[in-house]
Design an enzyme around this catalytic site. Structure first.
Site, PDB file in Angstrom:
ATOM      1  N   HIS A  59       0.835  -1.201   0.000  1.00  0.00           N
ATOM      2  CA  HIS A  59       0.000   0.000   0.000  1.00  0.00           C
ATOM      3  C   HIS A  59       0.871   1.253   0.000  1.00  0.00           C
ATOM      4  CE1 HIS A  59      -2.675   2.883   2.381  1.00  0.00           C
ATOM      5  NE2 HIS A  59      -3.329   2.675   1.254  1.00  0.00           N
ATOM      6  N   ARG A  60       0.875   1.993  -1.102  1.00  0.00           N
ATOM      7  CA  ARG A  60       1.744   3.162  -1.304  1.00  0.00           C
ATOM      8  C   ARG A  60       3.212   2.732  -1.243  1.00  0.00           C
ATOM      9  NH1 ARG A  60      -1.342   7.320   2.941  1.00  0.00           N
ATOM     10  NH2 ARG A  60      -3.432   6.501   2.591  1.00  0.00           N
ATOM     11  N   HIS A 108      -0.539  10.659  -2.592  1.00  0.00           N
ATOM     12  CA  HIS A 108      -1.871  10.321  -2.062  1.00  0.00           C
ATOM     13  C   HIS A 108      -2.804  11.517  -1.969  1.00  0.00           C
ATOM     14  CE1 HIS A 108      -4.896   9.630   1.102  1.00  0.00           C
ATOM     15  NE2 HIS A 108      -4.957   8.424   0.582  1.00  0.00           N
ATOM     16  N   ASP A 157       0.485  -2.109   4.362  1.00  0.00           N
ATOM     17  CA  ASP A 157       1.693  -1.270   4.492  1.00  0.00           C
ATOM     18  C   ASP A 157       2.927  -2.129   4.796  1.00  0.00           C
ATOM     19  OD1 ASP A 157       0.043   0.990   4.317  1.00  0.00           O
ATOM     20  OD2 ASP A 157      -0.154   1.171   6.490  1.00  0.00           O
ATOM     21  N   LYS A 204      -7.106   9.128  -8.165  1.00  0.00           N
ATOM     22  CA  LYS A 204      -7.559  10.014  -7.070  1.00  0.00           C
ATOM     23  C   LYS A 204      -8.323  11.183  -7.679  1.00  0.00           C
ATOM     24  CE  LYS A 204      -6.116   8.392  -3.048  1.00  0.00           C
ATOM     25  NZ  LYS A 204      -7.126   7.852  -2.137  1.00  0.00           N
ATOM     26  N   GLU A 260       0.379  -0.911  -4.768  1.00  0.00           N
ATOM     27  CA  GLU A 260      -0.750   0.016  -4.877  1.00  0.00           C
ATOM     28  C   GLU A 260      -0.200   1.435  -4.772  1.00  0.00           C
ATOM     29  OE1 GLU A 260      -4.043   2.638  -3.303  1.00  0.00           O
ATOM     30  OE2 GLU A 260      -2.055   2.289  -2.496  1.00  0.00           O
ATOM     31  N   GLU A 291      -4.565   3.615  -8.240  1.00  0.00           N
ATOM     32  CA  GLU A 291      -5.809   4.224  -7.745  1.00  0.00           C
ATOM     33  C   GLU A 291      -5.927   5.625  -8.324  1.00  0.00           C
ATOM     34  OE1 GLU A 291      -6.445   4.738  -3.468  1.00  0.00           O
ATOM     35  OE2 GLU A 291      -8.221   5.934  -3.938  1.00  0.00           O
ATOM     36  N   ASP A 304      -1.232   5.948  -5.720  1.00  0.00           N
ATOM     37  CA  ASP A 304      -2.284   6.946  -5.939  1.00  0.00           C
ATOM     38  C   ASP A 304      -1.865   7.893  -7.047  1.00  0.00           C
ATOM     39  OD1 ASP A 304      -3.850   6.206  -3.463  1.00  0.00           O
ATOM     40  OD2 ASP A 304      -1.911   6.696  -2.570  1.00  0.00           O
TER      41      ASP A 304
END
Ligand code: G3P
Ligand code: CA
Length: 245
Positions: A9-10, A51, A231, A113, A36, A111, A38
């Site tokens: 995640h990120r 993000h 994470d 945004k 993943e 993702e 953003d």
């Protein structure tokens, strides 16, 4: 499809500043099978990985991404807010991440945004970039903006989409099928075992977010999810290794 996708995640955001090349590279070293990130857009139409819509938390400056040119944004320090060791880290372009994952088989979850700022033309730009890099099979597009995902599907039916959501939905697999999405990315408290099984029966995978506690990871695995967004990819990787023994 692998048995279980370990989606960072990120990037490896527990040990590196989120959404930086260090975080992405480290996540692969820690056993992630997917990343993943953003996607936002600069004032001159470049796709960048951050993000928030503004730079203030992780972008080393004030102001909105939409009001900042790509060249201005690249002068900002996206690392020192996290730790002095990362001073000088930059906000990456989408292409930098493409370069990292190309040829590796890493699942890339982009993702969009575009819920707060309606970036005009973002879907077209993202899809064109994916096609230019021949990454159609590696990418899953997700968003809380489901209308945007439908737009993506119309532009590029060959690229997978996944619905992000925070609260429980009624028959999420029916909704996903209607939108031609092949993935559900629910907040971890919004999933049920019945929905996971029913989704899979409809050919739809479920990847909950953001799951960092090993006991919660285990609960998700027991529910039958096909991937977890976390994470701490190393924690999930070791849990799965213990399983495999
Ligand atoms: O893609 C899952 C998760 O990243 C969605 O929430 O706020 O972390 O982007 P957020
Ligand atoms: Ca995200």
């Amino acid at each position: 499809m692998r048995n279980m996708e370990i989606i960072a995640h990120r990037g490896a955001s527990a040990v590196c500043p989120e959404n930086t090349m260090s975080a992405f590279e480290r996540s692969l070293e820690l056993g992630a099978t997917g990343i993943e990130t953003d996607v936002q857009m600069t004032s001159d139409g470049r796709l960048v990985l951050i993000h928030d819509e503004t730079l203030s938390r992780t972008g080393g400056a004030e102001g909105w991404v939409k009001d900042t040119t790509y060249d201005q944004l690249r002068t900002r320090d996206a690392g020192s807010w996290f730790h002095a060791d990362f001073t000088g880290e930059r906000i990456p372009s989408l292409e930098e991440l493409f370069k990292l994952v190309q040829g590796k088989g890493t699942l890339l979850n982009l993702e969009l945004k575009n819920g707060i700022v309606s970036y005009k033309g973002m879907e077209e730009k993202v899809i064109e970039a994916i096609q230019d890099w021949n990454l159609e099979q590696q990418v899953v597009l997700s968003s809380f903006n489901h209308a945007s995902l439908v737009r993506c599907k119309r532009l590029a039916p060959e690229i997978r989409t996944a619905l992000l959501y925070m609260e429980k939905l009624y028959r999420p697999y029916d909704y996903a099928a209607k939108l031609e999405a092949t993935g559900l990315h629910p907040y971890k408290l919004a999933i049920t075992q019945e929905d996971v099984a029913a989704a899979l029966a409809h050919g739809i995978v479920t990847y909950p977010f953001t799951v960092n506690d090993p006991a919660e990871m285990q609960a998700m695995i027991d529910m039958g999810v096909q991937g977890i967004i976390t994470d701490v990819p190393d924690v999930l990787a070791s849990l799965l290794t213990v399983h495999a023994r």
